[in-house]
Write a protein that holds these residues in place. Structure first.
Motif, PDB file in Angstrom:
ATOM      1  N   GLU A  43       0.858  -1.184   0.000  1.00 58.76           N
ATOM      2  CA  GLU A  43       0.000   0.000   0.000  1.00 58.76           C
ATOM      3  C   GLU A  43       0.894   1.232   0.000  1.00 58.76           C
ATOM      4  O   GLU A  43       1.931   1.256   0.671  1.00 58.76           O
ATOM      5  N   THR A  44       0.505   2.240  -0.784  1.00 58.65           N
ATOM      6  CA  THR A  44       1.242   3.502  -0.804  1.00 58.65           C
ATOM      7  C   THR A  44       0.283   4.643  -0.480  1.00 58.65           C
ATOM      8  O   THR A  44      -0.860   4.660  -0.929  1.00 58.65           O
ATOM      9  N   TYR A  45       0.768   5.574   0.317  1.00 57.05           N
ATOM     10  CA  TYR A  45      -0.008   6.745   0.702  1.00 57.05           C
ATOM     11  C   TYR A  45       0.656   7.953   0.052  1.00 57.05           C
ATOM     12  O   TYR A  45       1.820   8.260   0.352  1.00 57.05           O
ATOM     13  N   ASP A  46      -0.050   8.601  -0.863  1.00 58.18           N
ATOM     14  CA  ASP A  46       0.504   9.716  -1.621  1.00 58.18           C
ATOM     15  C   ASP A  46      -0.148  11.015  -1.172  1.00 58.18           C
ATOM     16  O   ASP A  46      -1.331  11.240  -1.405  1.00 58.18           O
ATOM     17  N   ARG A  47       0.629  11.861  -0.524  1.00 60.85           N
ATOM     18  CA  ARG A  47       0.141  13.169  -0.093  1.00 60.85           C
ATOM     19  C   ARG A  47       0.937  14.295  -0.737  1.00 60.85           C
ATOM     20  O   ARG A  47       0.848  15.444  -0.342  1.00 60.85           O
ATOM     21  N   GLY A  48       1.782  13.946  -1.717  1.00 63.33           N
ATOM     22  CA  GLY A  48       2.628  14.949  -2.351  1.00 63.33           C
ATOM     23  C   GLY A  48       3.910  15.134  -1.571  1.00 63.33           C
ATOM     24  O   GLY A  48       4.084  14.583  -0.477  1.00 63.33           O
ATOM     25  N   SER A 123       9.281   8.021   5.431  1.00 60.13           N
ATOM     26  CA  SER A 123       8.686   6.727   5.750  1.00 60.13           C
ATOM     27  C   SER A 123       8.548   5.934   4.462  1.00 60.13           C
ATOM     28  O   SER A 123       7.435   5.697   3.980  1.00 60.13           O
ATOM     29  N   PRO A 124       9.690   5.506   3.865  1.00 60.16           N
ATOM     30  CA  PRO A 124       9.675   4.934   2.520  1.00 60.16           C
ATOM     31  C   PRO A 124       8.986   3.580   2.399  1.00 60.16           C
ATOM     32  O   PRO A 124       8.748   3.118   1.288  1.00 60.16           O
ATOM     33  N   GLY A 125       8.637   2.958   3.501  1.00 62.67           N
ATOM     34  CA  GLY A 125       7.925   1.696   3.434  1.00 62.67           C
ATOM     35  C   GLY A 125       6.476   1.839   3.015  1.00 62.67           C
ATOM     36  O   GLY A 125       5.856   0.877   2.559  1.00 62.67           O
ATOM     37  N   SER A 126       5.912   3.053   3.146  1.00 64.44           N
ATOM     38  CA  SER A 126       4.491   3.209   2.813  1.00 64.44           C
ATOM     39  C   SER A 126       4.110   4.588   2.290  1.00 64.44           C
ATOM     40  O   SER A 126       3.106   4.712   1.591  1.00 64.44           O
ATOM     41  N   VAL A 127       4.878   5.613   2.600  1.00 61.36           N
ATOM     42  CA  VAL A 127       4.512   6.980   2.214  1.00 61.36           C
ATOM     43  C   VAL A 127       5.432   7.450   1.088  1.00 61.36           C
ATOM     44  O   VAL A 127       6.650   7.314   1.183  1.00 61.36           O
ATOM     45  N   ILE A 176      11.102  16.343  22.269  1.00 63.67           N
ATOM     46  CA  ILE A 176      11.056  16.495  20.810  1.00 63.67           C
ATOM     47  C   ILE A 176      11.211  15.099  20.221  1.00 63.67           C
ATOM     48  O   ILE A 176      12.256  14.458  20.375  1.00 63.67           O
ATOM     49  N   VAL A 177      10.153  14.625  19.543  1.00 57.04           N
ATOM     50  CA  VAL A 177      10.155  13.266  18.976  1.00 57.04           C
ATOM     51  C   VAL A 177       9.829  13.264  17.480  1.00 57.04           C
ATOM     52  O   VAL A 177       9.654  12.202  16.883  1.00 57.04           O
ATOM     53  N   ASP A 178       9.749  14.429  16.874  1.00 55.89           N
ATOM     54  CA  ASP A 178       9.461  14.544  15.447  1.00 55.89           C
ATOM     55  C   ASP A 178      10.750  14.351  14.656  1.00 55.89           C
ATOM     56  O   ASP A 178      11.729  15.084  14.850  1.00 55.89           O
ATOM     57  N   ALA A 179      10.766  13.382  13.736  1.00 51.66           N
ATOM     58  CA  ALA A 179      11.994  12.993  13.032  1.00 51.66           C
ATOM     59  C   ALA A 179      12.597  14.129  12.214  1.00 51.66           C
ATOM     60  O   ALA A 179      13.814  14.359  12.270  1.00 51.66           O
ATOM     61  N   LYS A 180      11.789  14.854  11.456  1.00 50.45           N
ATOM     62  CA  LYS A 180      12.332  15.911  10.601  1.00 50.45           C
ATOM     63  C   LYS A 180      12.993  17.008  11.437  1.00 50.45           C
ATOM     64  O   LYS A 180      14.024  17.562  11.058  1.00 50.45           O
ATOM     65  N   THR A 181      12.412  17.295  12.585  1.00 48.96           N
ATOM     66  CA  THR A 181      12.953  18.314  13.477  1.00 48.96           C
ATOM     67  C   THR A 181      14.259  17.841  14.099  1.00 48.96           C
ATOM     68  O   THR A 181      15.243  18.594  14.160  1.00 48.96           O
TER      69      THR A 181
END
Length: 198
Positions: A43-48, A123-127, A176-181
């Motif tokens: 399954e892939t989730y595409d949000r741009g 999150s390359p496994g699904s997003v 702080i637990v947000d990966a990008k941050t």
């Protein structure tokens, strides 16, 4: 070496949801390294694609972050209030153009000296989303309004200013637990100009 595009044969694609963003079930055959073909389903989730920026004040050795409610994190057992760098989806704009606007909407600061530092799949496994990572400079004179995001988009952000040392400590403490941050804060921490801040 066989190009990856020659190792994938699409069999079927089914749209599972096209509400908030696009969720698909993909069935394909994949050519394994041993030469055999294996049928797989993902399954892939595409949000741009999106962009994220850490606002830094090198003179004061501080950063600007936001705190906002994230429902998916809430349903996974967190209180839902995440401390994050300003970020948003590209919405057909260039990454730099979009992140300048997003930073101003969320933090209230007009961003100076924007520098792209890297790209990453979170999150390359699904997003499918690829994020463009930026650093931007700010000072007190760059604040044009209070920030907080756009109410019509459901945003209600608190703007935070902290030292780099405080931010890194917040990672260690699990605040702080947000990966990008975390990635951007650690990128700055490796910059020799910030050596005295640690």
């Amino acid at each position: 070496m066989i190009p990856t595009k020659d190792r994938v044969r699409m069999v079927a694609t089914q749209v599972l949801s096209d509400d908030w963003y696009l969720l698909k079930k993909n069935t394909f055959d994949f050519l394994r390294r041993d030469g055999s073909w294996q049928r797989q389903s993902r399954e892939t989730y595409d949000r741009g694609d999106g962009a994220v920026i850490l606002l830094v004040n090198r003179a004061a050795q501080t950063v600007i972050l936001t705190r906002q409610f994230r429902f998916p994190v809430f349903v996974n057992g967190h209180d839902g209030m995440l401390i994050e760098a300003a970020a948003g989806l590209l919405d057909n704009a260039s990454p730099e153009q979009r992140i300048r606007a997003e930073a101003e909407e969320e933090t209230g600061y007009f961003v100076q000296n924007v520098q792209k530092v890297f790209e990453a799949y979170m999150s390359p496994g699904s997003v499918t989303e690829k994020l463009h990572f930026f650093i931007g400079e700010y000072d007190a004179s760059a604040r044009v309004h209070h920030g907080g995001g756009l109410e019509e988009e459901g945003e209600d952000l608190e703007v935070l200013e902290m030292t780099l040392k405080e931010a890194l400590q917040a990672i260690r403490q699990g605040t702080i637990v947000d990966a990008k941050t975390i990635m951007l804060l650690q990128f700055i921490a490796l910059d020799p100009e910030w050596e005295n801040a640690l």
